[in-house]
Design a protein around this motif. Sequence first.
Motif, mmCIF file in Angstrom:
data_model
loop_
_atom_site.group_PDB
_atom_site.id
_atom_site.type_symbol
_atom_site.label_atom_id
_atom_site.label_comp_id
_atom_site.label_asym_id
_atom_site.label_seq_id
_atom_site.Cartn_x
_atom_site.Cartn_y
_atom_site.Cartn_z
ATOM 1 N N GLN A 59 17.003 -1.857 7.552
ATOM 2 C CA GLN A 59 15.939 -2.843 7.639
ATOM 3 C C GLN A 59 16.094 -3.874 6.521
ATOM 4 N N LEU A 60 15.519 -5.037 6.758
ATOM 5 C CA LEU A 60 15.547 -6.104 5.767
ATOM 6 C C LEU A 60 14.131 -6.397 5.282
ATOM 7 N N PHE A 61 14.044 -6.716 4.014
ATOM 8 C CA PHE A 61 12.815 -7.244 3.418
ATOM 9 C C PHE A 61 13.304 -8.295 2.435
ATOM 10 N N SER A 62 13.748 -9.399 3.004
ATOM 11 C CA SER A 62 14.466 -10.401 2.216
ATOM 12 C C SER A 62 14.307 -11.763 2.872
ATOM 13 N N GLY A 63 14.976 -12.764 2.289
ATOM 14 C CA GLY A 63 14.886 -14.110 2.828
ATOM 15 C C GLY A 63 13.636 -14.849 2.394
ATOM 16 N N PHE A 64 13.015 -14.387 1.298
ATOM 17 C CA PHE A 64 11.819 -15.049 0.779
ATOM 18 C C PHE A 64 12.247 -16.176 -0.157
ATOM 19 N N SER A 65 12.221 -17.401 0.312
ATOM 20 C CA SER A 65 12.559 -18.496 -0.591
ATOM 21 C C SER A 65 11.428 -18.778 -1.567
ATOM 22 N N ASN A 66 10.216 -18.357 -1.236
ATOM 23 C CA ASN A 66 9.058 -18.531 -2.110
ATOM 24 C C ASN A 66 8.181 -17.283 -1.967
ATOM 25 N N PRO A 67 8.601 -16.172 -2.595
ATOM 26 C CA PRO A 67 8.050 -14.870 -2.223
ATOM 27 C C PRO A 67 6.729 -14.478 -2.847
#
Length: 401
Positions: free
Chosen positions: A350-358
């Motif tokens: 699973q992914l929990f990523s790709g937050f450019s402004n998290p």
Amino acid sequence: MANYDWIVIGGGITGAALSYELARQGGSVLLLEKEALPPSATRYSYGGLAHWAGKTPLLKALGEEGIHRYRTLSEELEADIHFRELDLLLPIAPGYSVENVEADLADCRIPPQRISVETACELEPLLNPLALEGVLWARHGHIHPWLTTLAFQKAFQRLGGSLLLQTVTGLRRQGQQITGVETPTGCYGAAQVVVCAGGWTRALLRQAGIWAPIYFTHAESLELEPAEVRLRTIVMSAPVQRLELERQAGHPDRDPLWDKPGQEICPPILDVGILQFLDGSLRLGQISRALTDPQAEVDAAASEAQIRSQAERYLPAVAHLPGRWRHCLVAFSSDHHPLVGSLPGWEGLQLFSGFSNPLAIVPALARRFAQQAYGQADEWLPSLSPARFAGSSAAAPLPQG
């Protein structure tokens, strides 16, 4: 080989918050982070909580949920995360009209308001009024990002979670199933592996022969030493050009370039941002570059000069204070929404990523992720699944070997 319900890769704000929430649900969780103080996007973050800025129903809901959560988070985590709410001043960058920027932000959860130059200078006396052709104002949240991360990590450990300072050298794979991870000192198994590695996510997955629609920018900022000068506000130029850079760099037509070394997907940008932490230190930035090599070298001296020059335009009193150039990777997706959930075609991953402004939304999303993992349906998470990009021709699993 030790086995867990969950292995979380990456101990920054995303991984720490998610590990804590999974442990709260009763899961056995191993959190892996390569360094005690990694030079990551969390470490060099501004710490801003743009809870007001969401434009979609999802981001608006998460922004509201997030700011309410932050107001009690220090108490929950039993640690001071330096949460506060400040005035955010948005001077309009040269070449943009106040009217156009204001119109573009009109559909935010809480649209910024136009204020006069005189009012802006009353709020922030250090501002250079001659540089201000127009200013927008919003109320903005702020935390110390690394203290918040440490608070999540320690709360996670109090719940029985395991934190190891180990570099993940690879994912253990059986066919199309991920069964654990490898480190220099051993192997660890898990029913589910969650990648929270931020800007390093793409490289880690590609090493295992896995494609995901996730990209990264090289973010450069200056970390200035504590100073006697005191800012009353946060100053960020508008519009945020990084969002357009991410849209262009993550366009499907440019995806093949991301696996070629030495590519610059599109020209770099500089978004002027200046803030001060409670200890008196300051952050100035930031330059964003879409370079395909995560270890690409850039001219630090030239970048520092450029950042200082642009910061001097608005706040000459702080632009030349002593400090150091900093660099990290910032993950993003092509539609400005994070990747949360199972990757199509793979089991146990699973992914929990790709937050450019998290920061504004991570605690809320981490809780929702964990609750859904333990049986509570969620109205928002399905729309953040990586499956939304499943139609891409690049989405097929890569062959082994």
